[in-house]
Design an enzyme around this catalytic site. Structure first.
Site, PDB file in Angstrom:
ATOM      1  N   SER A   1      47.204  20.745 -51.610  1.00  0.00           N
ATOM      2  CA  SER A   1      47.579  19.437 -52.160  1.00  0.00           C
ATOM      3  C   SER A   1      48.179  18.547 -51.079  1.00  0.00           C
ATOM      4  O   SER A   1      48.258  17.335 -51.252  1.00  0.00           O
ATOM      5  CB  SER A   1      48.599  19.598 -53.284  1.00  0.00           C
ATOM      6  OG  SER A   1      48.043  20.298 -54.369  1.00  0.00           O
TER       7      SER A   1
ATOM      8  N   GLY B   1      32.574  27.301 -35.424  1.00  0.00           N
ATOM      9  CA  GLY B   1      31.721  26.546 -36.337  1.00  0.00           C
ATOM     10  C   GLY B   1      32.269  26.548 -37.750  1.00  0.00           C
ATOM     11  O   GLY B   1      33.459  26.773 -37.980  1.00  0.00           O
TER      12      GLY B   1
ATOM     13  N   ASP C   1      51.520  13.513 -52.715  1.00  0.00           N
ATOM     14  CA  ASP C   1      50.218  12.829 -52.645  1.00  0.00           C
ATOM     15  C   ASP C   1      50.375  11.399 -52.147  1.00  0.00           C
ATOM     16  O   ASP C   1      49.663  10.957 -51.237  1.00  0.00           O
ATOM     17  CB  ASP C   1      49.556  12.797 -54.034  1.00  0.00           C
ATOM     18  CG  ASP C   1      49.002  14.139 -54.453  1.00  0.00           C
ATOM     19  OD1 ASP C   1      48.879  15.025 -53.589  1.00  0.00           O
ATOM     20  OD2 ASP C   1      48.697  14.307 -55.644  1.00  0.00           O
TER      21      ASP C   1
ATOM     22  N   GLU D   1      54.498  17.216 -56.532  1.00  0.00           N
ATOM     23  CA  GLU D   1      53.063  17.038 -56.277  1.00  0.00           C
ATOM     24  C   GLU D   1      52.719  15.557 -56.131  1.00  0.00           C
ATOM     25  O   GLU D   1      52.059  15.143 -55.179  1.00  0.00           O
ATOM     26  CB  GLU D   1      52.264  17.653 -57.424  1.00  0.00           C
ATOM     27  CG  GLU D   1      50.776  17.421 -57.348  1.00  0.00           C
ATOM     28  CD  GLU D   1      50.036  18.575 -56.721  1.00  0.00           C
ATOM     29  OE1 GLU D   1      49.275  18.313 -55.782  1.00  0.00           O
ATOM     30  OE2 GLU D   1      50.220  19.721 -57.156  1.00  0.00           O
TER      31      GLU D   1
ATOM     32  N   ASP E   1      38.000  22.795 -34.225  1.00  0.00           N
ATOM     33  CA  ASP E   1      37.495  24.024 -34.828  1.00  0.00           C
ATOM     34  C   ASP E   1      38.639  25.045 -34.942  1.00  0.00           C
ATOM     35  O   ASP E   1      39.328  25.327 -33.963  1.00  0.00           O
ATOM     36  CB  ASP E   1      36.364  24.589 -33.956  1.00  0.00           C
ATOM     37  CG  ASP E   1      35.551  25.647 -34.675  1.00  0.00           C
ATOM     38  OD1 ASP E   1      35.820  25.902 -35.867  1.00  0.00           O
ATOM     39  OD2 ASP E   1      34.635  26.213 -34.045  1.00  0.00           O
TER      40      ASP E   1
END
Length: 579
Positions: free
Chosen positions: A491, A557, A292, A288, A533
């Site tokens: 994450s 949208g 990051d 993790e 989108d």
């Protein structure tokens, strides 16, 4: 006899101001009352899966507790956040300094005096405040804490992904009725570190054709979101970004160097983290934490990066709360913060969530952009009185953060259009009402979606999330010097979106404009301009006959699966440079 406890906090980074306070109290002051109240009046908490009790804690052992003191002028703070975040406001971008926020919301003298007297009489020592004076962290012996907070019973627990040890009380606590107007909640008691939901998804086939890729890397991210080799930071110190690490997750600089050696050859980047706040563990790196740092620093390439790190195996405090304390005590902070952390709303008390939400308001007033992962359980699912309902996540559901969902490539081995990643967290809060900035977008979704779940599953009047999305499926990560493929979760999408916003901040700062700050009012006013989108796919939810595992579905949208969509950098840059 009068007791006096004085403490001066260390000066903070780059102009932070130290805070001096004295606790005055009389030995004769009582700390119990015939009338008690519970600021977090939940039933006894259940022990999270994977944790076991090692028994009661020695009564003479010391632990730290954090007292959230009642703030003032919260309505005024909310108005200021709206004014500085709304491009149509004359105050847009005129953010408050930390000292100005402190002046506005600082607890009343009566609150400060009442709480301090109460703590001193209970034997609290080595108390630390923050610049805003609305948090007070003190050390007490376990027996003192159990007397101070009737109902508590401290045990040592072991569990979690990294086999952590924590001291917690599963029992609800009470405070004297006289403290009711002065204390929002007491931290360091209940909340267990949530487990990371990052996962590996092995592919059943291996691609070997020209033009195909074998997983998401920085070059794949940059190609999909239209970043050129020139789209990097200038390397100056006037722009910075940050990620926060909890759960005893650590990154290693050697992993970052290897990651950039393997995947960062096509763009200018920084070789190391600029600043670590907190202690860095010496043990194994966590996937993790590695993810990051590596993707924040490759999407937001060549921008000064800070890491807020959980300080080791400190059993008695909650790491997320410690991060909030740091934000309340530093004058100079990175402009963008990405956080891959969350819990189910129903596992937290309303008092705690409301107060944390106020901390996000303080950050927004100061011009910080806070990005939170939307979670990796789709709409979630839990049973309430025998009926299934969706299970929203917090802080993803806070109306004062920008929440990032997840997508996948339509063809997992090609840089194609994106579809919903079925794990992408999203839905409607059961705690926070829908903010005005998203009323139009949410109403349009509820009116036009052809595949809405039954209304009994969600609170259509709640804050809806996520706000945006990015790729969350099939990442390469280097951790403990080993390249690891097919890592998936929001994450991953959160630092990618954060890094891209940092690049936009770079242009704004060079143009003499303020950083973006709290993005949502502007994002919804512009109806997702500058975002791809995402209109295909649904996320997971309750696996019952009524829903058969399907939650909400994406459409044109905004939608509660991928928000407004994923970044198209050059268009998003142009859109966000307009003011």
């Amino acid at each position: 006899m009068t007791h006096v406890i004085c403490h001066v906090t260390p000066d903070q980074q780059k102009g932070g101001m130290g805070v001096r306070f004295c606790l005055l109290g009389l030995l004769a002051l009582t700390v119990t009352s015939e009338c008690n109240y519970s600021p977090e009046p939940d039933q006894q908490r259940k022990l999270p899966p994977g944790w076991v009790s090692l028994g009661r804690v020695d009564p003479e052992e010391e632990l730290s507790l954090t007292f959230a003191l009642r703030q003032q002028n919260l309505k005024r703070l909310s108005e200021l956040v709206q004014a500085v975040s709304d491009p149509s406001s004359p105050r847009y971008g005129k953010y408050l300094a930390l000292e100005e926020v402190a002046e506005l919301i600082r607890p009343s003298p009566l609150t400060l005096h009442t709480v301090q007297k109460w703590l001193v009489a209970a034997g609290a020592r080595n108390c630390h405040s923050v610049t805003t004076q609305d948090f007070l962290t003190c050390w007490l012996r376990v027996r003192q804490a159990e007397l101070l907070l009737p109902g508590t019973e401290f045990h040592r627990y072991v569990g979690g992904p990294e086999v952590s040890r924590v001291v917690r009380s599963l029992h609800p606590y009470q405070l004297p009725q006289a403290l009711a107007p002065h204390v929002d909640f007491v931290g360091g008691l209940h909340r267990f570190p949530p487990t990371s939901s990052l996962r590996q998804r092995p592919r059943s086939q291996v691609a070997g054709t020209v033009g195909l890729h074998l997983g998401v890397t920085p070059s794949v991210i940059r190609k999909r979101y239209n970043l050129t080799a020139q789209d990097v930071g200038s390397g100056t110190t006037n722009n910075s970004q940050a990620c926060a690490q909890f759960l005893e997750q650590y990154f290693h600089n050697s992993d970052l160097a290897e990651f950039m050696r393997l995947f960062g050859g096509s763009f200018v980047h920084q070789a190391s983290v600029s600043h670590v706040v907190g202690k860095q563990g010496r043990g194994r790196a966590g996937i993790e934490a590695s993810l990051d740092v590596e993707y924040l620093m490759s999407a937001g390439a060549n921008i000064s990066t800070w890491v807020y790190s959980n300080p080791g195996r400190h059993e008695a405090q909650e790491p997320f709360l410690q991060w909030l304390l740091l934000l309340s005590n530093e004058s100079a902070l990175p402009h963008v913060h990405t956080v891959s952390y969350g819990d189910d709303e129903d596992s937290l008390s309303s008092a705690y969530m409301q107060r944390v939400n106020t901390e996000f308001m303080k950050a927004a007033a100061r011009g910080l952009t806070l990005l939170f992962a939307s979670g990796d359980s789709g709409a979630g699912c839990w049973s309430v009185s025998g009926r299934h309902q969706f299970r929203p996540s917090f802080p993803a559901s806070s109306p004062y953060v920008t929440t990032v969902g997840g997508t996948s490539f339509r063809n997992p081995f090609q840089v194609t259009n994106e579809i919903v990643d079925f794990i992408s967290g999203g839905g409607f809060s059961n705690v926070f009402p829908k903010p005005s900035y998203q009323e139009e977008a949410v109403a349009q979704f509820l009116k036009s979606s052809p595949r809405l779940p039954p209304s009994s599953y969600f609170n259509a009047s709640g804050r809806a999330y996520p706000d945006v999305a990015a790729l969350s499926d099939g990442y390469w990560v280097v951790s403990n010097r080993i390249p690891i493929p097919w890592v998936s979760g929001t994450s991953a999408s959160t630092p990618v979106f954060g890094g891209i916003l940092s690049l936009i901040n770079e242009h704004r700062i060079l143009n003499g404009q303020p950083p973006l700050g709290f993005l949502n009012p502007r994002l919804y006013q512009q109806h997702g301009a500058g975002l791809f989108d995402v209109t295909h796919g649904c996320h997971e939810s309750c696996l019952n006959e009524e829903l058969q595992g399907e939650g909400f579905c994406s459409g044109p949208g905004w939608d509660p699966v991928t928000g407004w969509g994923t970044p198209n950098f050059p268009v998003l840059l142009k859109t966000l440079l307009n003011h």
